[in-house]
Design a protein around this motif. Structure first.
Motif, PDB file in Angstrom:
ATOM      1  N   ALA A  28       9.213 -15.295   6.168  1.00 38.79           N
ATOM      2  CA  ALA A  28       9.224 -16.752   6.249  1.00 38.79           C
ATOM      3  C   ALA A  28      10.266 -17.118   7.294  1.00 38.79           C
ATOM      4  N   LEU A  29       9.795 -17.573   8.462  1.00 39.71           N
ATOM      5  CA  LEU A  29      10.736 -17.953   9.521  1.00 39.71           C
ATOM      6  C   LEU A  29      11.350 -19.322   9.175  1.00 39.71           C
ATOM      7  N   ASP A  30      12.190 -19.837  10.069  1.00 37.16           N
ATOM      8  CA  ASP A  30      12.941 -21.055   9.735  1.00 37.16           C
ATOM      9  C   ASP A  30      12.030 -22.160   9.189  1.00 37.16           C
ATOM     10  N   ASN A  31      12.475 -22.779   8.127  1.00 40.52           N
ATOM     11  CA  ASN A  31      11.787 -23.926   7.513  1.00 40.52           C
ATOM     12  C   ASN A  31      10.381 -23.614   6.997  1.00 40.52           C
ATOM     13  N   ALA A  32      10.054 -22.365   6.845  1.00 42.96           N
ATOM     14  CA  ALA A  32       8.713 -22.017   6.351  1.00 42.96           C
ATOM     15  C   ALA A  32       8.740 -21.832   4.834  1.00 42.96           C
ATOM     16  N   ALA A  33       7.551 -21.857   4.219  1.00 43.57           N
ATOM     17  CA  ALA A  33       7.461 -21.646   2.776  1.00 43.57           C
ATOM     18  C   ALA A  33       6.264 -20.755   2.465  1.00 43.57           C
ATOM     19  N   VAL A  34       6.499 -19.719   1.691  1.00 46.59           N
ATOM     20  CA  VAL A  34       5.404 -18.832   1.283  1.00 46.59           C
ATOM     21  C   VAL A  34       5.447 -18.699  -0.234  1.00 46.59           C
ATOM     22  N   LYS A  35       4.289 -18.916  -0.835  1.00 45.80           N
ATOM     23  CA  LYS A  35       4.171 -18.740  -2.277  1.00 45.80           C
ATOM     24  C   LYS A  35       3.170 -17.623  -2.512  1.00 45.80           C
ATOM     25  N   ASN A  88      16.609 -22.172   5.908  1.00 45.35           N
ATOM     26  CA  ASN A  88      15.898 -23.269   5.229  1.00 45.35           C
ATOM     27  C   ASN A  88      14.512 -22.891   4.724  1.00 45.35           C
ATOM     28  N   SER A  89      14.230 -21.635   4.638  1.00 46.35           N
ATOM     29  CA  SER A  89      12.873 -21.284   4.216  1.00 46.35           C
ATOM     30  C   SER A  89      12.859 -20.934   2.733  1.00 46.35           C
ATOM     31  N   LYS A  90      11.645 -20.737   2.225  1.00 51.40           N
ATOM     32  CA  LYS A  90      11.513 -20.475   0.795  1.00 51.40           C
ATOM     33  C   LYS A  90      10.421 -19.443   0.550  1.00 51.40           C
ATOM     34  N   ILE A  91      10.736 -18.473  -0.269  1.00 50.82           N
ATOM     35  CA  ILE A  91       9.721 -17.489  -0.687  1.00 50.82           C
ATOM     36  C   ILE A  91       9.690 -17.483  -2.209  1.00 50.82           C
TER      37      ILE A  91
END
Lengths: 255, 477
Positions: B255-262, B293-296
């Motif tokens: 997950a690169l900057d500001n990305a979100a993966v669920k 700032n990303s989220k996994i």
């Protein structure tokens, strides 16, 4: 209907116990629709055991005697079948079920009882209307519906929740097991008010209590004193007042 | 426990059938030649073969880990096959060209590969043994710039992306099973969501093991570029076989900057029979790297496999990044699970949440193993861990192994744990309200798992709940 005398509940020489210990040593009791019976007695006399055995708690073992409910042998029925036939136990210690909302739990119970009677399941929205109306009886606000069953409830909230369930399920025979224990005077008034509002000529109530106090609010037709697993005295509501004044010892001595 | 908690059925594993598919298999055994054969069958570029060989040579020097709280007889790595592919599958074939028997197989599993019957809003990559048989919705995704295809296709069509990110989160030297996977991985899914794009539908990979005595070693690589987001689901089933089969997969998420993966998993591999014969050994490495700032977020519902060994983890590399792990792991009969997560806090203000629900029934043995590490530079890192175990019956086990290492004094780390037993009192309470024992158990268990189920995409939450009911049938009475 047959001519023979058919009580709603007819308990004959009932003996029961837990873990090989006999607690009920021959109970005889008859109850008709419309009646309120108070079962009183000192701690350890078997009051709660009687309530649990009638509801079918598998932890208790029936050792002898019989109980018929509307003419049908009661003690062989599974607890859920008894519930579906209109027997309701308000628990002394209501059980917590984390993660299951009150609303979901109550609707499931309501629907199971309807299905057993061959009726259709209720629409969730209609159920919401029904439950909100019944909640007024016990002065609960609707935020309770989305809380987990009894989890994190205060003692008073748990007891009110029991009466709410009773108000929704509309039993024929309600057994209140020490519903007054741990309640302050306001909660007691609310709980008793709920029970009184549900009294009808075609249903009956057994009030199990240690103290006379509750009976100021829920006025019984009959009072039975249980001691050492037997009913040692039965009378009208004035018996409760006499117990309040004299305690239980004089009856225990007599028994 | 009384009969009320002992006898709630054991419905058959409904995905245990075997499909009659002509397959091209490589003889059992593992050697450099086998690695070369696999690479050649996939027409891979030289750099990838080299990478595989390095992994293989590394693997030879490694020892199978025995620290998990599970027991099984020694695995003979020379007895397993490392390649099995339906002969009908051609490289880059279209969905219309898929063998009808394969289409039927997936239909029996509830997955439609027929263009007209797609589950709306979900794109599926169907992996059968060692290869992908087809990926749905590709054109629609391509219109948004989203690449979703089999790993093999990605190697051909997007070699730069694969080369840049393969092994960047889980290096081939990471652990014994990851090294094995890196050497012999067959296929898997590849996903790239470009900058700023919110993937317009759920992506899912459905893994099916069919061939006997064959291991499945797939590799999944998911890249969410800056500001992108995607929700991904993985499902898995296998036939009932009396021998154990190895599934050693690797999943890497970037997950690169500001990305979100669920990433959500509903794992339903064959668990073996009631005596513990057969079933899948699910030894899987899953890890994500979260940039600034990303989220996994990992959500897993683990109901299958004879043995589960799996720790979906997040490396919180960038400042303000977030990692989540929501897990329900169920063991019944003779199943064993040692599963949990690792949250490695490297960046400042990083935050992680772990919610683990373990359910043990029958003779099942369930362990939560989690590691929370706060590195010296991770100022204000926060972790919250909640780890709950539920026991059904009295022959099962639940264990918790939390490892907490904090090297920065400004960190806040909380750990809560509980163990409960479905009590006779809860069941009796429900029955007294007219609710049957089966229904009571399913209600109590669903309630227990609620915080995890609500993290799953809607359709899958329902599936997970039903699956849980099936898995636990027979455990209560």
């Amino acid at each position: 209907m047959s001519i023979k005398n058919e009580y709603m509940l007819d308990i004959k020489s009932l003996r029961a116990g837990i873990a090989e210990r006999e607690i009920l040593k021959g109970i005889n009791l008859t109850i008709n629709p419309g009646e309120v019976h108070a079962v009183m007695g000192p701690n350890g006399s078997g009051k709660s055991t009687l309530a649990q055995v009638l509801a079918g708690n598998p932890a208790y073992e029936v050792l002898g005697g019989s109980a018929t409910y509307n003419g049908e042998e009661l003690l062989v029925l599974e607890p859920e079948v008894r519930a579906q036939k209109g027997i309701f136990l308000a628990f002394q210690y209501p059980v917590e079920i984390p993660g299951v909302t009150n609303a979901y739990f109550l609707r499931s119970a309501y629907n199971e009882i309807r299905k057993a009677r061959g009726e259709e399941e209720i629409d969730p929205l209609d159920f919401l209307d029904l439950i909100e109306e019944r909640m007024k009886l016990v002065e609960m606000d609707s935020s309770m519906l989305n809380r987990s069953v009894n989890a994190g409830f205060s003692g008073g909230e748990k007891k009110r929740n029991e009466i709410l369930q009773m108000a929704v399920l509309q039993p024929k025979l309600a057994i209140l097991d020490e519903t007054d224990s741990g309640l302050d005077i306001d909660a007691l008034r609310i709980v008793a008010g709920g029970v009184n509002a549900l009294r009808r000529p075609d249903n009956a109530t057994i009030v199990v209590t240690h103290y006379q106090r509750l009976l100021n609010y829920i006025v019984p037709d009959f009072v039975h004193v249980l001691a050492n697993g037997r009913i040692v005295r039965s009378g009208g509501k004035e018996l409760a007042l006499e117990l309040e004044e004299r305690g239980y010892d004089w009856l225990l001595d007599a028994a | 426990m009384s009969t009320a908690i002992e006898s709630l059925v054991n419905r058959e594993y409904q995905y245990g059938f075997v499909s009659d598919i002509e397959s091209d298999t490589v003889a059992p055994g593992l050697s450099e030649d086998v690695v070369r054969i696999i690479s050649a069958k996939k027409n891979e570029p030289e750099w990838l073969l080299e990478w595989r060989l390095k992994a293989y040579r590394r693997w030879l020097t490694m020892k199978e880990p025995h620290w998990p709280n599970v027991t099984y007889p020694p695995i003979d790595y020379q007895a397993s096959r490392y390649w099995s592919a339906p002969t009908s599958v051609k490289p880059l074939q279209s969905l219309d060209e898929v063998d009808p028997e394969l289409v039927r197989t997936y239909e029996k599993l509830g997955i439609s590969l027929n263009e007209q019957k797609f589950l709306s809003g979900v794109a599926v990559d169907a992996i059968f043994d060692s290869v992908s048989v087809g990926t749905t919705m590709k054109e629609e995704l391509a219109a948004h710039g989203v690449i979703f295809c089999s790993f093999g296709e990605a190697v051909k069509e997007h070699p730069d992306l694969v080369r840049k990110y393969l092994g960047s989160v889980v290096p081939y030297s990471d652990n014994f099973f990851a090294a094995l996977n890196s050497a012999v991985f067959s296929d898997g899914s590849f996903c790239y969501v470009p900058k700023g794009v919110k993937c317009p539908m759920e992506l899912s990979t459905y893994f099916r093991i069919n061939a006997a005595d064959t291991g499945q070693f797939e590799r999944t690589l998911i890249i969410a570029d800056e500001g992108a987001s995607v929700s991904y689901l993985e499902g898995c089933t296998a036939p009932k076989r009396s021998t154990n089969q190895l599934h050693a997969a690797v999943v890497e998420i970037i997950a690169l900057d500001n990305a979100a993966v669920k990433y959500s998993t509903v794992q339903n591999w064959y668990a073996g029979d009631a005596e513990g014969k057969g079933g899948i050994y699910n030894f899987v490495t899953k890890r994500g790297k979260a940039h600034t700032n990303s989220k996994i977020s990992w959500t897993q519902v683990e109901t299958g496999s004879a043995i589960t060994w799996k720790y979906p983890s997040v490396i919180l590399q960038g400042d303000n990044s977030t990692g989540e792990f929501y897990s329900v792991a169920v063991v019944n009969n003779m199943q064993q699970a040692d599963t949990g997560t690792k949250m490695i806090h490297i960046g400042k203000n990083t935050k992680s949440t772990i919610v683990s629900k373990g359910i043990s029934a029958g003779h099942g043995n369930n362990s939560y193993r989690g590691r929370v590490k706060v590195m010296p530079r991770a100022d204000n890192a926060r972790n919250y861990t909640q780890c709950d175990s539920m026991l059904i019956g009295n022959r099962c086990g639940a264990h918790t192994f939390p490892y907490i290492e904090v090297e920065n004094p400004s960190a806040t780390v909380e750990h809560e744990a509980s163990t409960s037993k479905i009590g006779e009192d809860q069941i009796f309470y429900c029955k007294q309200r007219g609710i049957s024992a089966e229904q009571a158990v399913s209600m109590i268990v669903s309630g227990f798992c609620r915080e995890v189920f609500q993290e799953l995409p809607m359709e899958f939450a329902l599936e997970a709940q039903q699956l849980l009911g099936i898995t636990l049938e027979g455990s209560v009475g």
